[in-house]
Scaffold this active site. Structure first.
Site, PDB file in Angstrom:
ATOM      1  N   ASN A  74      -6.286  -2.485   2.181  1.00 41.74           N
ATOM      2  CA  ASN A  74      -6.275  -3.937   2.317  1.00 41.74           C
ATOM      3  C   ASN A  74      -7.705  -4.433   2.470  1.00 41.74           C
ATOM      4  O   ASN A  74      -8.538  -3.768   3.095  1.00 41.74           O
ATOM      5  CB  ASN A  74      -5.480  -4.367   3.553  1.00 41.74           C
ATOM      6  CG  ASN A  74      -3.989  -4.252   3.360  1.00 41.74           C
ATOM      7  OD1 ASN A  74      -3.488  -4.194   2.248  1.00 41.74           O
ATOM      8  ND2 ASN A  74      -3.263  -4.221   4.467  1.00 41.74           N
ATOM      9  N   ARG A  96       0.834  -1.218   0.000  1.00 45.41           N
ATOM     10  CA  ARG A  96       0.000   0.000   0.000  1.00 45.41           C
ATOM     11  C   ARG A  96       0.861   1.257   0.000  1.00 45.41           C
ATOM     12  O   ARG A  96       0.567   2.213  -0.729  1.00 45.41           O
ATOM     13  CB  ARG A  96      -0.936   0.016   1.210  1.00 45.41           C
ATOM     14  CG  ARG A  96      -2.045  -1.005   1.125  1.00 45.41           C
ATOM     15  CD  ARG A  96      -2.891  -0.984   2.372  1.00 45.41           C
ATOM     16  NE  ARG A  96      -2.037  -1.278   3.523  1.00 45.41           N
ATOM     17  CZ  ARG A  96      -2.283  -0.893   4.770  1.00 45.41           C
ATOM     18  NH1 ARG A  96      -3.368  -0.187   5.051  1.00 45.41           N
ATOM     19  NH2 ARG A  96      -1.473  -1.209   5.749  1.00 45.41           N
TER      20      ARG A  96
END
Length: 94
Positions: free
Chosen positions: A41, A23
């Site tokens: 996520n 990320r």
């Protein structure tokens, strides 16, 4: 960027993409390409991305997501065009 050239993609990335900094790397990549949107996520260990930019930039972004993270192993990447929301930055959501 004007509305005629702005495109948006909803992307789901599966594989070893959680626990490897994916990320944060995605946010850095997005900022370097001037892509706007978000990344988060999901409970099934995949990563969801909404990305907004012009068509060429989105192509470059998706290619990098598939191939350039040093520790991730992308097993699949599915994307579909969605309506642009006009994000002003790229952020990590939890």
């Amino acid at each position: 960027m004007d509305k005629e050239t702005l495109r948006a993609l909803h992307v789901i990335v599966k594989g070893r993409v959680q626990g490897v900094g994916f990320r944060y790397w995605t946010r850095s990549l997005a900022k370097s390409l001037n892509v706007k949107g978000r990344v988060r996520n999901l409970a099934d260990y995949s990563v969801e991305i909404i990305a907004e930019a012009d068509t060429d930039t989105l192509g470059e972004f998706v290619y990098a997501l598939k191939h350039e993270h040093p520790y991730a192993r992308v097993e699949s990447l599915n994307s579909e065009e969605v309506r642009a929301r006009g994000y002003t930055d790229f952020r990590i959501e939890v």
